[in-house]
Design an enzyme around this catalytic site. Structure first.
Site, PDB file in Angstrom:
ATOM      1  N   LYS A 113      37.573  47.592  29.769  1.00  0.00           N
ATOM      2  CA  LYS A 113      38.559  48.647  29.492  1.00  0.00           C
ATOM      3  C   LYS A 113      39.964  48.100  29.699  1.00  0.00           C
ATOM      4  CE  LYS A 113      40.847  52.595  31.329  1.00  0.00           C
ATOM      5  NZ  LYS A 113      42.082  51.802  31.452  1.00  0.00           N
TER       6      LYS A 113
ATOM      7  N   GLU B 254      41.514  41.379  41.816  1.00  0.00           N
ATOM      8  CA  GLU B 254      42.800  40.665  41.788  1.00  0.00           C
ATOM      9  C   GLU B 254      43.864  41.743  41.944  1.00  0.00           C
ATOM     10  OE1 GLU B 254      43.079  37.599  41.945  1.00  0.00           O
ATOM     11  OE2 GLU B 254      41.078  36.961  41.371  1.00  0.00           O
TER      12      GLU B 254
ATOM     13  N   CYS C 181      52.275  40.019  38.977  1.00  0.00           N
ATOM     14  CA  CYS C 181      51.757  40.115  40.340  1.00  0.00           C
ATOM     15  C   CYS C 181      52.138  38.898  41.189  1.00  0.00           C
ATOM     16  CB  CYS C 181      50.246  40.290  40.321  1.00  0.00           C
ATOM     17  SG  CYS C 181      49.393  38.982  39.427  1.00  0.00           S
TER      18      CYS C 181
ATOM     19  N   GLU D 116      55.892  45.901  46.514  1.00  0.00           N
ATOM     20  CA  GLU D 116      55.799  45.027  45.339  1.00  0.00           C
ATOM     21  C   GLU D 116      56.758  45.637  44.309  1.00  0.00           C
ATOM     22  OE1 GLU D 116      51.959  44.737  43.407  1.00  0.00           O
ATOM     23  OE2 GLU D 116      52.502  42.814  42.546  1.00  0.00           O
TER      24      GLU D 116
HETATM   25  O1  LIG Z   1      50.001  40.039  37.232  1.00  0.00           O
HETATM   26  C1  LIG Z   1      49.498  38.887  37.343  1.00  0.00           C
HETATM   27  C2  LIG Z   1      49.694  37.972  36.259  1.00  0.00           C
HETATM   28  C3  LIG Z   1      49.444  36.522  36.523  1.00  0.00           C
HETATM   29  C4  LIG Z   1      50.083  35.750  35.451  1.00  0.00           C
HETATM   30  C5  LIG Z   1      49.752  34.299  35.456  1.00  0.00           C
HETATM   31  O2  LIG Z   1      48.889  33.861  36.183  1.00  0.00           O
HETATM   32  O3  LIG Z   1      50.334  33.591  34.653  1.00  0.00           O
END
Ligand SMILES: O=CCCCC(=O)O
Length: 482
Positions: A180, A255, A289, A386
């Site tokens: 999803k 994650e 993130c 964040e």
């Molecule tokens: O929000 C996480 C994205 C990670 C982007 C990356 O690893 O390039």
């Protein structure tokens, strides 16, 4: 409507058991964050259809899991090639629904697709063990088998790569998947689904569904045929999913959110630290993130670093992601801008000083000026949040011990960055930081060869690396009596 070379890539239906399923009665409307114009709609599937998709994935598991790794690899590598062949259209779809500049969209697609060859190869090497026996007449062995039907939930900020990091290991291991994508950015995922069908993926092996997050989340976390849930998104939602998965004891990979420290020592190459901070903070308009969330600069060089950093911030060009000049797109939606405004207001009330930016851009819509704040203290609201937007708060520190303590003083631990030219310090601080990924004089860390994943409340499981396949396998032990 987005104008593509291959208009078939824009799918406004869901992929279930190899068929394109239209909306039953209601739809989700998808808009371009650049100007809020409508791109299209996708179905808001009901529970019965979602359950059917799970059952079809279970049926497909019986044959997909029995193929030889090389047979699965042949399909995955055809898919890999088709994604590369269609990268211009895929990038345009992503920029249109997500807002990021085209160059970033292409980079993301290339990163995501690179997990296919890696895991196709890894599946061929998923060896078990013949364990030295403690008994003369028995032989213990272990081997790996695919876990079963996997449910994947992915976010809007990286709609292609974060999905591919789950699909590649799951499918290579022999699992079937029901995925999803986020309600803001389903078209990137559906286009990948279309290409998977073109590549010859058997029906039911990859299913892509859209709908209300709660309804889909409930089916994914409670359906007994789903054996694993893999999620990328916020820590708050991750905790809810984990609690829901407990009822049927599902395997999970999470994650979750980050709060990355970006530490600049006085002995660093300040030019490099400042220019890498631009990429690390403002990629995807800060909606990442692993974005630099707390910039800690040693007090003796904070003025020099800030000057260099701000000069580079001034060169960022806000605009429509399809314009090749654009280096920073809009935020995903109005609520994201409101959240940033609220956070910034509180941060300023608590003593942070505005160096540059600080307001909506004159471009209007959901554009927000790249913003730098100085004089930020650990008591400031920004320290624990964040930010997920283009705000760069600068903190100061005086000793290595102090900055390690500050960096670790948050409940999450995804990515951290350190800039220093001192070798001893590089090693020791990489070990001391409670973060799953540490960049030392580097910020572009992600690659299929390396393990991506957080510590503490940033989650569990690793995407990529030689161990990444095991997240989608069960290890079985058999004892052969002779
Ligand atoms: O929000 C996480 C994205 C990670 C982007 C990356 O690893 O390039």
């Amino acid at each position: 409507m987005i104008k593509l070379k291959n208009q078939n890539l824009l799918r406004q239906e869901c992929l279930i058991n190899g068929e394109w399923v239209k909306a039953q009665d209601s739809v989700l409307e998808i808009v371009n964050p650049f100007d809020n114009s409508k791109i299209g709609t996708v179905p808001k599937l009901d529970k019965a259809t979602l359950n059917l998709a799970v059952e079809k994935a279970q049926e497909a598991f019986k044959t997909w899991s029995k193929l030889m790794p090389l047979e699965r690899s042949a399909v995955l590598m055809r898919w890999h090639q088709l994604i590369l062949d269609n990268i211009d259209d895929l990038a345009l779809i992503m920029t249109s629904e997500q807002g990021k500049p085209l160059a970033e969209a292409k980079g993301e697609i290339l990163n995501g697709v690179s997990y296919l060859p890696w895991f196709s190869e890894q599946a061929r090497r998923a060896c078990g063990e013949v364990i030295p026996s403690p008994w003369p007449n028995k032989r213990p062995i272990s081997y790996h088998q695919p876990v079963g039907v996997v449910a994947a939930i992915t976010p809007w900020n990286f709609p292609s790569s974060l999905l591919m990091r789950k699909l590649a290991p799951a499918l290579a291991a022999g699992c079937t998947v029901i995925a999803k994508p986020a309600k803001e950015t389903p078209f990137s995922a559906l286009a990948l689904g279309y290409l998977a069908v073109e590549a010859g993926i058997p029906k039911g092996v990859l299913n892509i569904v859209t709908g209300d997050s709660r309804v889909v989340g409930d089916v994914f976390t409670t359906h007994p045929l789903i054996r694993k849930v893999t999620f990328t998104g916020s820590t708050a939602v991750g905790k809810t999913l984990l609690a829901q998965c407990a009822g049927t004891v599902k395997r999970t990979s999470m994650e979750l959110g980050g709060n990355a420290p970006y530490i600049v020592f006085a002995d660093a190459d300040l030019e490099r630290a400042a220019s890498y901070a631009i990429a690390c903070k403002f990629r995807n308009a800060g909606q990442t993130c692993i974005s630099a969330n707390r910039i800690f600069v040693e007090k003796s060089v904070v003025a020099e670093f800030t000057k260099k950093f701000v000069e580079k911030v001034k060169t960022l060009k806000l605009g429509n992601g399809v314009d090749p000049q654009t280096t920073c797109g809009p935020l995903i939606h109005e609520q994201a801008v409101k959240d940033i405004e609220t956070l910034l207001k509180k941060a300023l009330e608590q003593g942070a000083k505005l160096v540059i930016g600080g307001k909506r851009s004159e471009l209007g819509g959901t554009f927000f000026e790249p913003t730098v704040l100085s004089n930020v203290t650990p008591e400031n609201i920004l320290f624990q949040e964040e930010i997920f937007g283009p705000i760069a708060p600068i903190y100061t520190f005086e000793t290595e011990e102090e900055v390690i303590k500050l960096a670790n003083a948050v409940p999450v631990g995804l990515a951290a960055y350190v800039f220093t030219q001192n070798l001893r310090r590089s090693w020791l601080i990489a070990e001391a930081l409670e973060f799953g990924l540490v960049g030392v004089n580097e910020v572009a860390l992600t690659t299929p060869e390396a393990p991506f994943g957080g510590m503490k409340e940033s989650g569990m499981g690793k995407e990529g690396s030689t161990g990444g396949l095991e997240d989608y396998q069960v290890t079985k032990y058999a004892l052969m009596g002779l």
